[in-house]
Design an enzyme around this catalytic site. Sequence first.
Site, PDB file in Angstrom:
ATOM      1  N   ASP A  68      31.547  41.295  41.014  1.00  0.00           N
ATOM      2  CA  ASP A  68      31.315  39.893  40.643  1.00  0.00           C
ATOM      3  C   ASP A  68      32.154  38.942  41.489  1.00  0.00           C
ATOM      4  OD1 ASP A  68      33.597  40.907  39.416  1.00  0.00           O
ATOM      5  OD2 ASP A  68      33.412  39.647  37.643  1.00  0.00           O
ATOM      6  N   ARG A  93      36.428  57.254  40.331  1.00  0.00           N
ATOM      7  CA  ARG A  93      36.026  56.178  41.240  1.00  0.00           C
ATOM      8  C   ARG A  93      35.941  56.646  42.693  1.00  0.00           C
ATOM      9  NH1 ARG A  93      39.154  50.396  41.239  1.00  0.00           N
ATOM     10  NH2 ARG A  93      40.390  51.369  42.860  1.00  0.00           N
ATOM     11  N   THR A 121      29.523  47.667  41.250  1.00  0.00           N
ATOM     12  CA  THR A 121      30.460  47.649  40.133  1.00  0.00           C
ATOM     13  C   THR A 121      30.348  48.934  39.346  1.00  0.00           C
ATOM     14  OG1 THR A 121      30.696  46.827  37.879  1.00  0.00           O
ATOM     15  CG2 THR A 121      28.756  46.098  39.066  1.00  0.00           C
ATOM     16  N   GLY A 168      41.595  39.742  46.965  1.00  0.00           N
ATOM     17  CA  GLY A 168      42.202  38.506  47.472  1.00  0.00           C
ATOM     18  C   GLY A 168      41.798  38.248  48.920  1.00  0.00           C
ATOM     19  N   ASP A 184      31.798  49.485  36.741  1.00  0.00           N
ATOM     20  CA  ASP A 184      31.826  49.112  35.315  1.00  0.00           C
ATOM     21  C   ASP A 184      30.454  48.676  34.794  1.00  0.00           C
ATOM     22  OD1 ASP A 184      34.514  49.499  35.639  1.00  0.00           O
ATOM     23  OD2 ASP A 184      35.095  47.409  35.361  1.00  0.00           O
TER      24      ASP A 184
END
Length: 549
Positions: free
Chosen positions: A244, A432, A272, A219, A274
């Site tokens: 992204d 992570r 990323t 945010g 992922d």
Amino acid sequence: MASSASISRPRFRCFDPTNSYPATLDHPRYFSSAVSPSSSSSSSSPRENGFRDTMEISNNSVPKIVTGEGGYVLEDVPHLVDYLPDLPTYPNPLQVNPSYSVVKQYFVNADDTVAQKIVVHKDSPRGTHFRRSGPRQKVYFESDEVHACIVTCGGLCPGLNTVIRELVCGLNHMYHVKRILGIEGGYRGFYARNTIPLTPKVVNDIHKRGGTILGTSRGGHDTSKIVDSIQDRGINQVYVIGGDGTQKGAAVIFEEIRRRGLKVAVAGIPKTIDNDIPVIDKSFGFDSAVEEAQRAINAAHVEAESVENGIGVVKLMGRYSGFIAMYATLASRDVDCCLIPESPFYLEGPGGLYEYIEKRLKEDGHIVIVIAEGAGEVLISESLPKDEQDASGNKVLQDVGLWLSENIKDHFSKRRKMNITLKYIDPTYMIRAIPGNASDNVYCTLLAHSAIHGAMAGYTGFTVGPVNGRHAYIPFCRVTERQNKVVITDRMWARLLSSTNQPSFLDPKVVAKKVAETKEEDTEAEAQLLDGENHIEATAAADPKDCSG
Ligand SMILES: Nc1ncnc2c1ncn2[C@@H]1O[C@H](COP(=O)(O)OP(=O)(O)OP(=O)(O)O)[C@@H](O)[C@H]1O
Ligand SMILES: O=P(O)(O)OC[C@H]1O[C@](O)(CO)[C@@H](O)[C@@H]1O
Ligand SMILES: [Mg+2]
């Protein structure tokens, strides 16, 4: 759109503003999709090499598409001279750097582009290309003029600190840049936090640590406040590391900078865990995550095979894309079932998960299941509806591993009256938080250097990344227009199914529908599979996408 090479048109030369010689693409049409090739609204700027009449560049930020013979398409990235035509250039300091000047062909040729498709048929069009990354003969910034900043946004990922380190050291060692600011705490840090001066000494051993020394956030993307801060601080190179969402944020920053006519280059480095960013071969941190996941899978396997009817469930990251789960499963060989968001599954009845678990327990005495965090979304939201979003607007997922574990226990203990022992392992945040492994660390260096060379050469509004093994500059819109997903009608997923022997959970009609959908909508996903397989029959049209909207 790609035009037939047989159409006769004048021979143009493709202008590369960073080399002292003109490129010689045959019959390219240099235009923006919003401005007709015959319009000349913004092409009258003088260029130092005198090729001002050979191309047309739009004042609007729309895709820069060059088409050539044989269905060749270059999806180019913006350049500062698109809107600041009179910028002076300087010789690249690498020309006199003893480490680099001896390297034969160290500078990238102006004509070099990287093909998105490398498996082709005799008559297939040449297809989409991206500008090859690397140092140019000329740069658009003098070393002591550069004031760079680095920001990291979104979730953590192994290798973040390595990219920061390599940006700082690369700028300093290759281009003698001394003024580099770290923006603390993601995008909001531009206007709400302090900055950290970054030097090679400060970042020297940060690659050994997980996380990001700059901090991160979700945010808080206030475009005008961010660009005000860039302008007020006199920053002229912005390096944005993130996923992204971050790249979308960088695209908006670039647009505002361009609207204000600032000499500021914006470069994105895709992050990323992922691996959900399209076009690029894979993202940094992915290999490290797959490697670290082995420890959790191994533990689940040891636990499961040590007891009667042992069930190990491991949850791995992957909100919308199951790459980590798929590759961790393929690497481990201890996994009996891998569940990912792209492949729906069901629990009850013939061909369902419970039936498969029971079979494995009967035959092997144990089973290991890997589940990506976004798998089974439909099932879980039916039983536990929840509609929460994080600060960036991403859906907050329920714990699917816990949900699955509870359901399995319930089914076998209460309904099947079987004595099972289930261990659920959630290593997601432990994975992570690790530093990048060796191969990711090398990869991070290449990404950082690509970004630096691009910004120094005056390119802007681009993301860096390898396409079929060659590093390229990719327009922001191409990496934000969709997500990279596992193609379950592709050979890699078939390999996984044959390795685990799990049911596909799909009936043939669904498979046929998926194949049709894949061919219609998802043509590019197949072009950048990690194992480099391409499906050219699905991509023959090679139309450049207008992703300006
Ligand atoms: N469409 C958008 N326009 C402008 N800014 C955006 C947009 N989407 C996301 N952002 C901003 O980008 C930052 C990172 O976004 P997000 O939290 O979605 O992480 P991400 O970059 O996608 O990484 P991850 O892979 O961890 O999700 C946030 O600060 C968010 O406000
Ligand atoms: O807990 P956070 O920070 O929202 O991050 C979780 C998300 O971040 C990711 O790791 C992507 O960075 C996703 O896999 C995951 O859903
Ligand atoms: Mg994201």
